[in-house]
Design an enzyme around this catalytic site. Structure first.
Site, PDB file in Angstrom:
ATOM      1  N   SER A  39       0.819  -1.208   0.000  1.00 48.67           N
ATOM      2  CA  SER A  39       0.000   0.000   0.000  1.00 48.67           C
ATOM      3  C   SER A  39       0.852   1.256   0.000  1.00 48.67           C
ATOM      4  CB  SER A  39      -0.971   0.008   1.186  1.00 48.67           C
ATOM      5  OG  SER A  39      -0.389  -0.503   2.342  1.00 48.67           O
ATOM      6  N   ASN A  43      -3.748   6.377  -1.216  1.00 51.69           N
ATOM      7  CA  ASN A  43      -3.345   6.732   0.146  1.00 51.69           C
ATOM      8  C   ASN A  43      -2.776   8.139   0.255  1.00 51.69           C
ATOM      9  OD1 ASN A  43      -4.182   4.570   1.732  1.00 51.69           O
ATOM     10  ND2 ASN A  43      -2.538   3.291   0.924  1.00 51.69           N
ATOM     11  N   GLU A  81      -5.444  -0.175  -7.980  1.00 46.13           N
ATOM     12  CA  GLU A  81      -4.441   0.787  -8.458  1.00 46.13           C
ATOM     13  C   GLU A  81      -3.309  -0.031  -9.056  1.00 46.13           C
ATOM     14  OE1 GLU A  81      -3.478   4.826  -6.072  1.00 46.13           O
ATOM     15  OE2 GLU A  81      -3.182   3.046  -4.903  1.00 46.13           O
ATOM     16  N   HIS A 115      -2.467  -2.883  -6.418  1.00 48.24           N
ATOM     17  CA  HIS A 115      -2.923  -2.486  -5.087  1.00 48.24           C
ATOM     18  C   HIS A 115      -4.439  -2.639  -4.991  1.00 48.24           C
ATOM     19  CE1 HIS A 115      -3.370   0.982  -1.946  1.00 48.24           C
ATOM     20  NE2 HIS A 115      -3.392  -0.197  -1.362  1.00 48.24           N
TER      21      HIS A 115
HETATM   22  P1  NAI Z   1      -1.838  -9.615   7.219  1.00 43.25           P
HETATM   23  O1  NAI Z   1      -0.967  -9.432   8.396  1.00 43.25           O
HETATM   24  O2  NAI Z   1      -3.298  -9.856   7.399  1.00 43.25           O
HETATM   25  O3  NAI Z   1      -1.280 -10.831   6.314  1.00 43.25           O
HETATM   26  C1  NAI Z   1       0.081 -10.989   5.969  1.00 43.25           C
HETATM   27  C2  NAI Z   1       0.356 -12.489   5.827  1.00 43.25           C
HETATM   28  O4  NAI Z   1       1.648 -12.650   5.223  1.00 43.25           O
HETATM   29  C3  NAI Z   1       0.378 -13.245   7.157  1.00 43.25           C
HETATM   30  O5  NAI Z   1      -0.517 -14.349   7.087  1.00 43.25           O
HETATM   31  C4  NAI Z   1       1.836 -13.722   7.270  1.00 43.25           C
HETATM   32  O6  NAI Z   1       1.947 -15.001   7.888  1.00 43.25           O
HETATM   33  C5  NAI Z   1       2.267 -13.768   5.826  1.00 43.25           C
HETATM   34  N1  NAI Z   1       3.707 -13.666   5.623  1.00 43.25           N
HETATM   35  C6  NAI Z   1       4.575 -12.833   6.258  1.00 43.25           C
HETATM   36  N2  NAI Z   1       5.820 -13.013   5.769  1.00 43.25           N
HETATM   37  C7  NAI Z   1       5.731 -13.959   4.799  1.00 43.25           C
HETATM   38  C8  NAI Z   1       6.667 -14.573   3.933  1.00 43.25           C
HETATM   39  N3  NAI Z   1       7.959 -14.239   3.965  1.00 43.25           N
HETATM   40  N4  NAI Z   1       6.233 -15.511   3.038  1.00 43.25           N
HETATM   41  C9  NAI Z   1       4.920 -15.868   3.000  1.00 43.25           C
HETATM   42  N5  NAI Z   1       3.992 -15.331   3.828  1.00 43.25           N
HETATM   43  C10 NAI Z   1       4.397 -14.388   4.700  1.00 43.25           C
HETATM   44  O7  NAI Z   1      -1.585  -8.322   6.287  1.00 43.25           O
HETATM   45  P2  NAI Z   1      -2.570  -7.630   5.220  1.00 43.25           P
HETATM   46  O8  NAI Z   1      -3.400  -6.595   5.888  1.00 43.25           O
HETATM   47  O9  NAI Z   1      -3.210  -8.701   4.415  1.00 43.25           O
HETATM   48  O10 NAI Z   1      -1.519  -6.824   4.321  1.00 43.25           O
HETATM   49  C11 NAI Z   1      -0.692  -7.473   3.374  1.00 43.25           C
HETATM   50  C12 NAI Z   1      -0.167  -6.451   2.365  1.00 43.25           C
HETATM   51  O11 NAI Z   1      -1.269  -5.796   1.741  1.00 43.25           O
HETATM   52  C13 NAI Z   1       0.701  -5.346   2.967  1.00 43.25           C
HETATM   53  O12 NAI Z   1       1.716  -5.015   2.048  1.00 43.25           O
HETATM   54  C14 NAI Z   1      -0.281  -4.179   3.120  1.00 43.25           C
HETATM   55  O13 NAI Z   1       0.333  -2.930   3.096  1.00 43.25           O
HETATM   56  C15 NAI Z   1      -1.142  -4.385   1.869  1.00 43.25           C
HETATM   57  N6  NAI Z   1      -2.476  -3.779   1.925  1.00 43.25           N
HETATM   58  C16 NAI Z   1      -3.239  -3.848   3.080  1.00 43.25           C
HETATM   59  C17 NAI Z   1      -4.504  -3.289   3.121  1.00 43.25           C
HETATM   60  C18 NAI Z   1      -5.325  -3.366   4.371  1.00 43.25           C
HETATM   61  O14 NAI Z   1      -6.363  -2.657   4.452  1.00 43.25           O
HETATM   62  N7  NAI Z   1      -4.975  -4.182   5.338  1.00 43.25           N
HETATM   63  C19 NAI Z   1      -5.079  -2.608   1.945  1.00 43.25           C
HETATM   64  C20 NAI Z   1      -4.243  -2.656   0.766  1.00 43.25           C
HETATM   65  C21 NAI Z   1      -2.971  -3.201   0.790  1.00 43.25           C
END
Ligand code: NAI
Length: 282
Positions: A119, A190, A152, A140
């Site tokens: 993001s 953002n 995006e 995104h």
């Molecule tokens: P989350 O914490 O819910 O999920 C991340 C997952 O990645 C976890 O299950 C973790 O175990 C896994 N993980 C971590 N390191 C890893 C690796 N080396 N290999 C494989 N799996 C791994 O996070 P979320 O909220 O889903 O965010 C993920 C991405 O999406 C981030 O880059 C965030 O900035 C982006 N994002 C988040 C939004 C939101 O509203 N939460 C909106 C748009 C983008």
């Protein structure tokens, strides 16, 4: 190049949603997570959402079965060797992301595109950690992925037109609306949203109005479906602070200074809905 098989890395709130919409649109999907419990939880969440969609008669029982049949678990990044596209949705940390992109670059077929759902992190820098920067791009999605229509698409400095076109076509196949954005701090979504949320927090901090009244102003006055402070709680206050830091550092302009009240809440562990307390109690 036709994209048929996709690997989604990270089975958290975003990754599971991305895997679900890809499988629903007919793509073969591998869902990968470094943490087996998170992978299991991500798969269960997808099944739960599909069951709810059947109950609400948005999809049929056979749509659900076919979607689940196209979705497979992966516990190793090297499984990407059979994929045309990898979409990374892991923790928002440049060191962790560049390590994963390095591995994906090693194992993925030459033609494969490597996309990030980051993001806020620069796509150009993520791309530079691979030997195929022309095939690296930002994709995104918005949260919750199955509901929100926007994607995006972020071009890094070296992203090729072919890569952009393939990802735009893919986004259309997911029944989402793509917008083209150049790599800049906060991209477009953002860069506009977060300063508004930060300003709403300043208004609370300076005693201009209460939390509830600020949300009411934006809901009833501007027709926003959700007030900025409720939205901040849903996104996560730590994430909001992180993105404000990226804007502040990236532009060097004091207008992006994170509100001290936001910092204070994050330091207290008040991270919003996920921690049970933010601007509201959950
Ligand atoms: P989350 O914490 O819910 O999920 C991340 C997952 O990645 C976890 O299950 C973790 O175990 C896994 N993980 C971590 N390191 C890893 C690796 N080396 N290999 C494989 N799996 C791994 O996070 P979320 O909220 O889903 O965010 C993920 C991405 O999406 C981030 O880059 C965030 O900035 C982006 N994002 C988040 C939004 C939101 O509203 N939460 C909106 C748009 C983008």
């Amino acid at each position: 190049m036709a994209i048929e098989k996709v690997m989604v890395i990270g089975a958290g709130q975003m990754g599971a949603g991305i895997a679900q919409v890809c499988a629903q649109a007919g793509f073969e999907v591998l869902l990968n997570d470094a943490n087996p419990e998170a992978l299991e939880k991500g798969m269960k969440n997808i099944e739960k959402l599909l069951t709810r969609a059947v109950e609400k008669e948005r999809i049929s029982e056979s749509d659900k079965t076919e979607t689940l049949n196209r979705l497979h678990k992966s516990e190793q990044l090297k499984d990407v060797k059979s994929c045309d596209l990898a979409i990374e949705a892991i923790v928002e940390n440049m060191d962790v992301k560049t390590k994963v992109f390095g591995e994906l670059d090693t194992f993925a077929p030459k033609h494969a595109i490597l996309a990030s759902n980051t993001s806020s992190l620069p796509i150009t820098e993520i791309a530079a950690s691979t030997e195929r920067p022309d095939q690296v791009i930002g994709m995104h999605f918005m949260n919750p992925v199955p509901v929100m229509k926007l994607v995006e698409i972020i071009r890094g400095l070296q992203t090729s037109d072919e890569t952009y076109q393939a990802i735009e076509d893919m986004t259309n196949k997911l029944s989402k609306t793509p917008v083209e954005v150049n790599d800049a701090p906060g991209f477009a979504a953002n860069r506009i949203l977060m300063p508004m949320i930060n300003e709403a927090i300043y208004a609370v901090h300076e005693g201009v109005a209460s939390v509830e009244d600020i949300d009411t102003v934006m809901k009833l006055g501007m027709n926003h479906p959700m007030g900025p402070l409720t939205l901040a709680d849903f996104i996560g206050l730590d994430t909001c602070l992180y993105i404000m830091e990226v804007l502040y550092e990236g532009f060097g302009d004091s207008k992006y200074r994170p509100c001290p009240l936001l910092r204070k809440y994050v330091k207290a562990g008040w991270l919003g809905k996920k921690s049970g307390r933010g601007f509201y109690q959950y």
